[in-house]
Design a protein around this motif. Structure first.
Motif, PDB file in Angstrom:
ATOM      1  N   GLU A  60      -8.496  -2.852   1.620  1.00  0.00           N
ATOM      2  CA  GLU A  60      -8.178  -1.603   2.136  1.00  0.00           C
ATOM      3  C   GLU A  60      -9.072  -1.266   3.449  1.00  0.00           C
ATOM      4  N   TRP A 111      -0.684  14.781   4.568  1.00  0.00           N
ATOM      5  CA  TRP A 111      -1.371  13.871   3.460  1.00  0.00           C
ATOM      6  C   TRP A 111      -0.237  13.112   2.979  1.00  0.00           C
ATOM      7  N   ARG A 138     -11.445   6.175  -3.849  1.00  0.00           N
ATOM      8  CA  ARG A 138     -10.334   5.666  -4.567  1.00  0.00           C
ATOM      9  C   ARG A 138     -10.139   4.316  -3.902  1.00  0.00           C
ATOM     10  N   LEU A 139     -10.369   4.094  -2.443  1.00  0.00           N
ATOM     11  CA  LEU A 139      -9.957   3.053  -1.840  1.00  0.00           C
ATOM     12  C   LEU A 139     -10.977   1.772  -1.765  1.00  0.00           C
ATOM     13  N   ARG A 140      -9.950   0.880  -1.932  1.00  0.00           N
ATOM     14  CA  ARG A 140     -11.001  -0.512  -1.743  1.00  0.00           C
ATOM     15  C   ARG A 140     -11.674  -1.091  -0.685  1.00  0.00           C
ATOM     16  N   SER A 161       2.172   2.796  -3.083  1.00  0.00           N
ATOM     17  CA  SER A 161       3.211   2.251  -3.862  1.00  0.00           C
ATOM     18  C   SER A 161       3.719   3.792  -4.435  1.00  0.00           C
ATOM     19  N   SER A 189      -0.156   7.325   1.729  1.00  0.00           N
ATOM     20  CA  SER A 189      -0.234   6.054   1.988  1.00  0.00           C
ATOM     21  C   SER A 189      -1.101   5.648   3.163  1.00  0.00           C
ATOM     22  N   ASP A 235       0.742  -1.228   0.007  1.00  0.00           N
ATOM     23  CA  ASP A 235       0.021   0.044   0.036  1.00  0.00           C
ATOM     24  C   ASP A 235       0.917   1.319   0.045  1.00  0.00           C
ATOM     25  N   ASN A 263      -6.669  14.530   0.378  1.00  0.00           N
ATOM     26  CA  ASN A 263      -5.942  15.111  -0.612  1.00  0.00           C
ATOM     27  C   ASN A 263      -6.693  16.458  -1.072  1.00  0.00           C
ATOM     28  N   TYR A 274     -11.097   9.870   2.500  1.00  0.00           N
ATOM     29  CA  TYR A 274     -10.941   9.874   1.127  1.00  0.00           C
ATOM     30  C   TYR A 274     -12.303   9.669   0.549  1.00  0.00           C
TER      31      TYR A 274
HETATM   32  O1  LIG Z   1      -2.784   9.532  -4.742  1.00  0.00           O
HETATM   33  P1  LIG Z   1      -4.183   9.921  -4.168  1.00  0.00           P
HETATM   34  O2  LIG Z   1      -5.414  10.035  -4.678  1.00  0.00           O
HETATM   35  O3  LIG Z   1      -4.001  10.854  -3.053  1.00  0.00           O
HETATM   36  O4  LIG Z   1      -4.332   8.429  -3.276  1.00  0.00           O
HETATM   37  C1  LIG Z   1      -3.553   8.126  -2.343  1.00  0.00           C
HETATM   38  C2  LIG Z   1      -4.179   6.671  -1.736  1.00  0.00           C
HETATM   39  O5  LIG Z   1      -4.116   5.892  -2.647  1.00  0.00           O
HETATM   40  C3  LIG Z   1      -3.122   4.677  -2.148  1.00  0.00           C
HETATM   41  O6  LIG Z   1      -1.953   4.967  -2.444  1.00  0.00           O
HETATM   42  C4  LIG Z   1      -3.796   3.486  -2.764  1.00  0.00           C
HETATM   43  O7  LIG Z   1      -3.277   2.530  -2.422  1.00  0.00           O
HETATM   44  P2  LIG Z   1      -2.295   1.436  -3.351  1.00  0.00           P
HETATM   45  O8  LIG Z   1      -0.767   1.973  -3.320  1.00  0.00           O
HETATM   46  O9  LIG Z   1      -2.100   0.126  -2.730  1.00  0.00           O
HETATM   47  O10 LIG Z   1      -2.811   1.556  -4.807  1.00  0.00           O
HETATM   48  C5  LIG Z   1      -3.412   4.927  -0.678  1.00  0.00           C
HETATM   49  O11 LIG Z   1      -2.455   4.299   0.282  1.00  0.00           O
HETATM   50  C6  LIG Z   1      -3.566   6.421  -0.422  1.00  0.00           C
HETATM   51  O12 LIG Z   1      -4.420   6.708   0.754  1.00  0.00           O
END
Ligand SMILES: O=P(O)(O)OC[C@H]1O[C@](O)(COP(=O)(O)O)[C@@H](O)[C@@H]1O
Ligand SMILES: [Mg+2]
Ligand SMILES: [Mg+2]
Length: 334
Positions: free
Chosen positions: A264, A226, A258-260, A106, A229, A104, A192, A246
């Motif tokens: 997640e 923010w 965005r989050l699953r 990445s 991660s 998570d 964000n 989010y």
């Molecule tokens: O880039 P954004 O839209 O701010 O989203 C950040 C979110 O996306 C994530 O990176 C999604 O997770 P993954 O890295 O597992 O795809 C979360 O850890 C984080 O909260």
């Protein structure tokens, strides 16, 4: 070292010790690989995309493969991963279903910022997908590994949150806190803010009032963080309180944020509630909901209970209140 020797296991339910031991072994190996960073290989190199259309990084793929291999033979029958389109059957004799976000955060791999692994465990049901597409209250364990300045395991088995710290001297995850509670008083929010123009009016109004600080209706100053991660934001909030949002927004594909849900939001919600906080999809409690597909998204708001309830209250405000500009607000929001 055997899997079990990677963690002080006394406080872990016996049936789950092989699973948690395997997660800790891989977590340990990943933390070493992450610490070596570019000396090993470019872990942030782009490899392709997963079923949700997200770019896969080298470490996403390495972590997913390592967890699937290590969990085989630990009682896990079904393995559902962010990095795999469908559920994998690891062991027909197993009685557990484990969902995982192997890596998570990445986008932070190459910039040396905390990343992690999130997991959720159920007893199996008849059928692979059915074992995950169900009431999130039925999770029997949930947690994350965080790879940061310290590597830690935060886990719940439904009776409080345990914190284990990986001791770099011997590689063993050692129990440090056995009933972690979210501190109530923290005036920190995480969102964000680059998506401000896409949010709904209640979310904008809530954040407007935080930003207005001491001159606004809340009559106090707030701080913003923010990290991008989810594990790092969760860890900060579990440690010193605050709120994470989010929300859904009006960008195509972000109707549910965005989050699953499965790997997640559901596990984070279980941890947060077990630590005395709240987690919702805006107004509705997240635990008790269920995903209708493996990679389904959901809005996620969690943190100290009073803050999470306050966001929900903004959804009930009259239109003129949520549309009001700074300095022109009524009393509702105070
Ligand atoms: O880039 P954004 O839209 O701010 O989203 C950040 C979110 O996306 C994530 O990176 C999604 O997770 P993954 O890295 O597992 O795809 C979360 O850890 C984080 O909260
Ligand atoms: Mg993630
Ligand atoms: Mg991921």
């Amino acid at each position: 070292m055997t899997d079990k020797s990677y963690i002080d296991a006394e406080s872990i339910p016996t049936a789950l010790r092989p699973v948690i031991g395997a997660l800790c072994r891989v977590g340990s190996e990943l933390s070493l690989q992450i610490a070596r960073g570019p000396l090993a290989e470019r872990l942030g190199a782009e490899m392709g995309s997963n079923s949700d259309g997200d770019t896969q990084k080298a470490l996403d793929v390495i972590a997913d493969k390592a967890f699937a291999e290590a969990l085989t033979g630990t009682g896990v029958r079904y393995y559902a991963s962010e990095e795999r389109e469908t559920v994998e059957e690891l062991d027909p004799a197993g009685s557990l279903a484990l969902a995982i976000d192997p890596l998570d955060g990445s986008s932070n791999i190459d910039v040396n910022v905390s990343i992690g692994t999130i997991f959720s465990v159920f007893e199996t049901k008849d059928g692979a997908e059915e074992s995950f597409l169900r009431d999130t209250n039925e999770q029997i364990a949930a947690g994350y590994l965080i790879y940061g300045p310290q590597t830690m395991l935060m886990v719940t088995f439904g009776d409080g949150v345990l914190q284990f710290v990986r001791d770099p001297l011997d590689g063993v995850f050692k129990l440090n806190v056995d009933r972690l509670m979210i501190p109530a008083n923290a005036d920190e929010f995480a969102i964000n803010a680059s998506n401000y123009r896409h949010w709904s009016k209640p979310i904008r109004a809530y954040i407007d009032d935080c930003l207005a600080g001491i001159e606004g209706p809340r009559e106090k100053n707030f701080n913003m963080r923010w990290v991008a991660s989810l594990v790092a934001e969760t860890h900060r909030i579990l440690t010193r309180g605050g709120i994470f949002l989010y929300p859904s927004d009006d960008r195509p594909g972000y109707e549910h944020g965005r989050l699953r849900m499965v790997y997640e939001c559901a596990p984070i919600a279980m941890l947060v509630e077990q630590a005395g906080g709240q987690a919702t999809s805006g107004c509705d409690r997240l635990l008790g909901q269920q995903a209708d597909t493996l990679h389904a998204r959901t809005p996620l708001i969690f943190g100290s209970g009073d803050k999470v309830s306050r966001v929900c209250a903004y959804h009930d405000l009259p239109e003129q209140e949520v549309s009001a500009l700074f300095g022109n607000r009524g009393l509702f929001r105070a």
